[in-house]
Design a protein around this motif. Sequence first.
Motif, PDB file in Angstrom:
ATOM      1  N   GLN A  66       0.837  -1.193   0.000  1.00 40.76           N
ATOM      2  CA  GLN A  66       0.000   0.000   0.000  1.00 40.76           C
ATOM      3  C   GLN A  66       0.873   1.244   0.000  1.00 40.76           C
ATOM      4  OE1 GLN A  66      -2.747   0.236   3.299  1.00 40.76           O
ATOM      5  NE2 GLN A  66      -4.228   1.363   2.063  1.00 40.76           N
ATOM      6  N   SER A  67       0.467   2.209  -0.812  1.00 38.71           N
ATOM      7  CA  SER A  67       1.212   3.457  -0.890  1.00 38.71           C
ATOM      8  C   SER A  67       0.828   4.377   0.262  1.00 38.71           C
ATOM      9  CB  SER A  67       0.915   4.170  -2.222  1.00 38.71           C
ATOM     10  OG  SER A  67      -0.395   4.726  -2.187  1.00 38.71           O
ATOM     11  N   PHE A  68       1.551   5.448   0.381  1.00 41.96           N
ATOM     12  CA  PHE A  68       1.275   6.445   1.409  1.00 41.96           C
ATOM     13  C   PHE A  68      -0.143   6.991   1.264  1.00 41.96           C
ATOM     14  CE2 PHE A  68       1.333  10.920   2.805  1.00 41.96           C
ATOM     15  CZ  PHE A  68       1.619  10.733   4.135  1.00 41.96           C
ATOM     16  N   GLY A  69      -0.597   7.151   0.029  1.00 47.04           N
ATOM     17  CA  GLY A  69      -1.926   7.687  -0.232  1.00 47.04           C
ATOM     18  C   GLY A  69      -3.047   6.670  -0.151  1.00 47.04           C
ATOM     19  N   GLY A  70      -2.724   5.418   0.186  1.00 51.31           N
ATOM     20  CA  GLY A  70      -3.749   4.401   0.351  1.00 51.31           C
ATOM     21  C   GLY A  70      -3.989   3.524  -0.871  1.00 51.31           C
ATOM     22  N   MET A  71      -3.386   3.848  -2.001  1.00 48.05           N
ATOM     23  CA  MET A  71      -3.534   3.024  -3.195  1.00 48.05           C
ATOM     24  C   MET A  71      -2.719   1.741  -3.020  1.00 48.05           C
ATOM     25  SD  MET A  71      -5.562   4.702  -5.144  1.00 48.05           S
ATOM     26  CE  MET A  71      -5.426   4.025  -6.776  1.00 48.05           C
ATOM     27  N   TRP A  72      -3.128   0.702  -3.722  1.00 49.10           N
ATOM     28  CA  TRP A  72      -2.443  -0.582  -3.635  1.00 49.10           C
ATOM     29  C   TRP A  72      -1.703  -0.872  -4.928  1.00 49.10           C
ATOM     30  CZ3 TRP A  72      -1.925  -3.585   0.603  1.00 49.10           C
ATOM     31  CH2 TRP A  72      -2.731  -3.265   1.698  1.00 49.10           C
ATOM     32  N   PHE A  73      -0.524  -1.420  -4.807  1.00 40.50           N
ATOM     33  CA  PHE A  73       0.296  -1.810  -5.949  1.00 40.50           C
ATOM     34  C   PHE A  73       0.540  -3.307  -5.880  1.00 40.50           C
ATOM     35  CE2 PHE A  73       1.366   2.557  -4.930  1.00 40.50           C
ATOM     36  CZ  PHE A  73       1.242   3.172  -6.166  1.00 40.50           C
ATOM     37  N   THR A  74       0.344  -3.977  -7.011  1.00 45.15           N
ATOM     38  CA  THR A  74       0.586  -5.416  -7.082  1.00 45.15           C
ATOM     39  C   THR A  74       1.514  -5.688  -8.252  1.00 45.15           C
ATOM     40  OG1 THR A  74      -1.618  -5.837  -6.213  1.00 45.15           O
ATOM     41  CG2 THR A  74      -0.496  -7.680  -7.277  1.00 45.15           C
ATOM     42  N   ARG A  75       2.519  -6.507  -8.001  1.00 39.62           N
ATOM     43  CA  ARG A  75       3.460  -6.917  -9.041  1.00 39.62           C
ATOM     44  C   ARG A  75       3.813  -8.365  -8.773  1.00 39.62           C
ATOM     45  NH1 ARG A  75       8.741  -7.214  -8.639  1.00 39.62           N
ATOM     46  NH2 ARG A  75       9.950  -7.436 -10.514  1.00 39.62           N
ATOM     47  N   GLY A  76       3.790  -9.171  -9.814  1.00 43.75           N
ATOM     48  CA  GLY A  76       4.102 -10.559  -9.571  1.00 43.75           C
ATOM     49  C   GLY A  76       4.569 -11.315 -10.794  1.00 43.75           C
ATOM     50  N   VAL A  77       5.187 -12.436 -10.531  1.00 34.14           N
ATOM     51  CA  VAL A  77       5.624 -13.371 -11.557  1.00 34.14           C
ATOM     52  C   VAL A  77       5.160 -14.749 -11.098  1.00 34.14           C
ATOM     53  CG1 VAL A  77       7.604 -14.394 -12.729  1.00 34.14           C
ATOM     54  CG2 VAL A  77       7.664 -11.979 -12.072  1.00 34.14           C
ATOM     55  N   LEU A  78       4.385 -15.427 -11.955  1.00 31.90           N
ATOM     56  CA  LEU A  78       3.849 -16.727 -11.583  1.00 31.90           C
ATOM     57  C   LEU A  78       4.252 -17.782 -12.607  1.00 31.90           C
ATOM     58  CD1 LEU A  78       0.273 -15.561 -10.557  1.00 31.90           C
ATOM     59  CD2 LEU A  78       2.152 -16.168  -9.033  1.00 31.90           C
ATOM     60  N   ASP A  79       4.425 -18.988 -12.144  1.00 38.35           N
ATOM     61  CA  ASP A  79       4.705 -20.103 -13.052  1.00 38.35           C
ATOM     62  C   ASP A  79       3.438 -20.386 -13.867  1.00 38.35           C
ATOM     63  OD1 ASP A  79       3.287 -22.699 -11.726  1.00 38.35           O
ATOM     64  OD2 ASP A  79       3.994 -21.300 -10.184  1.00 38.35           O
ATOM     65  N   PRO A  80       3.558 -21.158 -14.943  1.00 38.97           N
ATOM     66  CA  PRO A  80       2.407 -21.371 -15.834  1.00 38.97           C
ATOM     67  C   PRO A  80       1.145 -21.894 -15.149  1.00 38.97           C
ATOM     68  CG  PRO A  80       4.403 -22.126 -16.912  1.00 38.97           C
ATOM     69  CD  PRO A  80       4.778 -21.775 -15.488  1.00 38.97           C
ATOM     70  N   ILE A  81       1.267 -22.799 -14.227  1.00 37.87           N
ATOM     71  CA  ILE A  81       0.073 -23.363 -13.586  1.00 37.87           C
ATOM     72  C   ILE A  81      -0.587 -22.335 -12.670  1.00 37.87           C
ATOM     73  CG2 ILE A  81      -0.757 -25.101 -11.946  1.00 37.87           C
ATOM     74  CD1 ILE A  81       1.349 -27.007 -13.187  1.00 37.87           C
ATOM     75  N   ARG A  82       0.174 -21.739 -11.771  1.00 38.88           N
ATOM     76  CA  ARG A  82      -0.409 -20.755 -10.861  1.00 38.88           C
ATOM     77  C   ARG A  82      -0.875 -19.511 -11.612  1.00 38.88           C
ATOM     78  NH1 ARG A  82       3.199 -23.870  -8.608  1.00 38.88           N
ATOM     79  NH2 ARG A  82       2.932 -24.627  -6.492  1.00 38.88           N
ATOM     80  N   GLY A  83      -0.138 -19.112 -12.639  1.00 42.89           N
ATOM     81  CA  GLY A  83      -0.563 -17.974 -13.453  1.00 42.89           C
ATOM     82  C   GLY A  83      -1.888 -18.242 -14.139  1.00 42.89           C
ATOM     83  N   SER A  84      -2.072 -19.459 -14.614  1.00 49.08           N
ATOM     84  CA  SER A  84      -3.332 -19.837 -15.255  1.00 49.08           C
ATOM     85  C   SER A  84      -4.477 -19.812 -14.250  1.00 49.08           C
ATOM     86  CB  SER A  84      -3.188 -21.235 -15.862  1.00 49.08           C
ATOM     87  OG  SER A  84      -4.362 -21.614 -16.509  1.00 49.08           O
ATOM     88  N   ILE A  85      -4.228 -20.255 -13.035  1.00 46.33           N
ATOM     89  CA  ILE A  85      -5.258 -20.230 -11.993  1.00 46.33           C
ATOM     90  C   ILE A  85      -5.679 -18.793 -11.698  1.00 46.33           C
ATOM     91  CG2 ILE A  85      -5.683 -20.655  -9.526  1.00 46.33           C
ATOM     92  CD1 ILE A  85      -3.841 -23.165  -9.869  1.00 46.33           C
ATOM     93  N   VAL A  86      -4.701 -17.910 -11.536  1.00 45.42           N
ATOM     94  CA  VAL A  86      -5.006 -16.501 -11.257  1.00 45.42           C
ATOM     95  C   VAL A  86      -5.739 -15.876 -12.445  1.00 45.42           C
ATOM     96  CG1 VAL A  86      -3.978 -14.214 -10.869  1.00 45.42           C
ATOM     97  CG2 VAL A  86      -3.152 -16.194  -9.580  1.00 45.42           C
TER      98      VAL A  86
END
Length: 124
Positions: A66-86
């Motif tokens: 979460q940023s200072f202003g309350g916004m949320w940032f998401t960054r990720g790297v997923l393998d093929p199976i978990r990425g497909s689930i997401v």
Amino acid sequence: MLASARTARTAELLARDEWLLVSNAKTLSFKAFSKTVTHWLQRADPDSADDGDARKVDARSVHHSQSFGGMWFTRGVLDPIRGSIVAKELERLTIAMFEADWAVAKQRLGREPTILELKRTPAQ
């Protein structure tokens, strides 16, 4: 992609099959060609394919802060199976939210809405 497919264990088979893979590279989309090379590698060196899958699983990471202003940032790297689930879950949520927005807009307007008349954009 073909250069990375050449290892000490695949060199002989790649020399044999390179013409076919290059032919596929000329005619297939990148995504389809990538699948072709992946399949070829699994057949040419099954042990290496398992090693590659394990490395992909080990390389996964997600950061959600979460940023200072309350916004949320998401960054990720997923393998093929978990990425497909997401991806499938995000698609399910997107469809549910779209259908809800469509119903609200239809009731508000008294007619079938256009995409521009919905509460949220596709990215939202």
